[in-house]
Design an enzyme around this catalytic site. Structure first.
Site, PDB file in Angstrom:
ATOM      1  N   LYS A  34      73.743  44.015  52.778  1.00  0.00           N
ATOM      2  CA  LYS A  34      75.082  43.498  52.491  1.00  0.00           C
ATOM      3  C   LYS A  34      75.859  44.448  51.613  1.00  0.00           C
ATOM      4  CE  LYS A  34      77.018  39.558  50.115  1.00  0.00           C
ATOM      5  NZ  LYS A  34      76.709  38.509  49.197  1.00  0.00           N
ATOM      6  N   LYS A  92      71.609  44.710  48.391  1.00  0.00           N
ATOM      7  CA  LYS A  92      72.968  44.215  48.172  1.00  0.00           C
ATOM      8  C   LYS A  92      73.688  45.183  47.252  1.00  0.00           C
ATOM      9  CE  LYS A  92      75.587  40.279  46.469  1.00  0.00           C
ATOM     10  NZ  LYS A  92      75.539  38.856  46.147  1.00  0.00           N
TER      11      LYS A  92
HETATM   12  C1  PBG Z   1      76.826  35.355  45.184  1.00  0.00           C
HETATM   13  C2  PBG Z   1      77.295  35.879  46.480  1.00  0.00           C
HETATM   14  C3  PBG Z   1      78.359  36.761  46.753  1.00  0.00           C
HETATM   15  C4  PBG Z   1      78.462  36.840  48.126  1.00  0.00           C
HETATM   16  C5  PBG Z   1      77.451  36.049  48.669  1.00  0.00           C
HETATM   17  N1  PBG Z   1      76.713  35.476  47.633  1.00  0.00           N
HETATM   18  C6  PBG Z   1      79.358  37.420  45.850  1.00  0.00           C
HETATM   19  C7  PBG Z   1      78.909  38.378  44.832  1.00  0.00           C
HETATM   20  O1  PBG Z   1      77.764  38.845  44.810  1.00  0.00           O
HETATM   21  O2  PBG Z   1      79.739  38.664  43.977  1.00  0.00           O
HETATM   22  C8  PBG Z   1      79.517  37.591  48.877  1.00  0.00           C
HETATM   23  C9  PBG Z   1      79.772  37.173  50.279  1.00  0.00           C
HETATM   24  C10 PBG Z   1      81.045  37.636  50.866  1.00  0.00           C
HETATM   25  O3  PBG Z   1      81.791  38.460  50.277  1.00  0.00           O
HETATM   26  O4  PBG Z   1      81.351  37.170  51.953  1.00  0.00           O
HETATM   27  N2  PBG Z   1      75.847  36.042  44.526  1.00  0.00           N
END
Ligand code: PBG
Length: 356
Positions: free
Chosen positions: A274, A220
């Site tokens: 992601k 991520k």
């Molecule tokens: C929380 C989380 C996030 C997303 C999914 N789970 C945001 C972040 O890490 O700040 C983002 C998903 C999206 O942008 O569609 N940890």
């Protein structure tokens, strides 16, 4: 001839075969022949998007009969549990297999330590139980991270501006426990702390949840494309600083293999990459290196871009969505989290006219 490793991708095998076998030239070969009509294009297609490929993310709010649009994500709403169940029905009728639930936590329940995350009666636990009761066959995926629950919007416990790893992991284990107890099929840690998969797996095994799956957000990146999501769960305004000390640096790629290797060793069943579209190279690399299911998240900012362009008349949303989802499949994704999941299911049942 040497045996091919089993997990070698189709494209890598294709390259091996083509080596030393030069393609005959034009005009014996005219590659356009196989593009000359819809029926043959469809017959020779190598990839397709099906109802088994998409996962619908849902934003859940407290209350009854409540629905509020997310301005930066046209077509997406935050809904109370009852309306979420209502909204799921037509998607399930069209073949939706799984949904991922995210809470919009009321400000008065946010704390420095995010304790509401491990309240067994919190919004997410109630949502999981109620959705499971309504649709026992639907896969439910829960997000493990503290950000919706903390007053500072970080995914972990903060001390003097630093995100504490091991203390956060303890909290994530508690959060995973209440989610598993509520009936979540898949626990999906999206926090990027080191070592959390192993601790969560240990807890699941010792508490009788040996069949609960873990989908690790192993790769991520610290991305600007999460902006609209943070609006949707109302954490963006709270976020102090950025998430670069725990989410990955977009300027690095090889590290993603180490993240995935560690998470598999610790007990992840599946891994996520992601964001999605800007990181297709990573999806492909991970898929080629490891023989496990890889998921991609077509994140909020990517979805917002499609919507914004189509609302301006610059792109056709339906066509752009399906082309985007196809590109994830081509890169090697087994499943795609997308806010366009329901749109996709509708389109699969009503093929695009005039598609390019
Ligand atoms: C929380 C989380 C996030 C997303 C999914 N789970 C945001 C972040 O890490 O700040 C983002 C998903 C999206 O942008 O569609 N940890």
């Amino acid at each position: 001839m040497t045996a091919k490793p089993e997990n070698k991708s189709q494209t890598a095998q294709e390259q091996d075969i083509l080596e030393g076998f030069p393609l005959p030239g034009y005009p014996a070969t005219r590659l356009r022949r196989l593009r000359s009509a819809g029926w043959i294009r469809e017959m020779v297609a190598e990839y397709n998007v099906t109802a088994n490929d998409v996962i619908l993310p849902l934003f859940i709010t407290e209350g009854q009969n409540a629905s509020e649009d997310v301005t930066s994500m046209p077509g997406v709403a935050r809904r109370s549990i009852d309306l979420t169940i209502e909204a799921l029905k037509p998607a399930i009728d069209l073949g939706l297999k799984a949904a991922a639930v995210f809470p919009v936590v009321p400000v008065e329940k946010k704390t420095i330590g995010g304790e509401e995350a491990f309240n067994p009666d919190n919004l997410i636990c109630r949502a999981v139980a109620d959705i499971k009761a309504a649709f026992p066959g639907l896969g439910i995926i829960t997000d493990v991270a503290l950000d919706p629950y903390t007053t500072h919007g970080h995914d972990g416990i903060v001390d003097d501006g630093r995100i504490l790893n091991d203390e956060t992991v303890e909290a994530l284990v508690k959060q995973s426990f209440v989610q598993a107890q509520a009936g979540a099929d898949v626990i999906a840690p999206s926090d990027m702390m080191d070592g959390r998969i192993g601790k969560i797996r240990q807890m699941l095994e010792s508490q009788g949840f040996e069949n609960t799956m873990i989908l690790s957000y192993a790769v991520k990146y610290a991305s600007c494309f999460y902006g609209p999501f943070r609006d949707a769960v109302n954490s963006g305004g709270f976020l102090k600083g950025d998430k670069k000390t725990y989410q990955m640096d977009p300027a690095r790629s090889g590290e993603s293999l180490r993240e995935v290797a560690l998470d598999i060793a610790e007990g992840a069943d599946m891994v996520m990459v992601k964001p999605g579209l800007p990181y297709l190279d990573i999806i492909k690399t991970v898929k080629e290196a490891f023989n496990i299911p890889v998921f991609a998240y077509h994140v909020s900012g990517e979805f917002a871009m499609l919507k914004a362009a189509s609302e301006n008349g610059w792109l056709d949303y339906d066509t752009a969505l399906m082309e985007t989802l196809l590109s994830f499949k081509r890169a090697g994704a087994n499943g795609i989290f997308t806010y366009g999941a329901y749109d996709c299911l509708k389109l699969l049942n009503k093929p695009l006219k005039n598609s390019a």
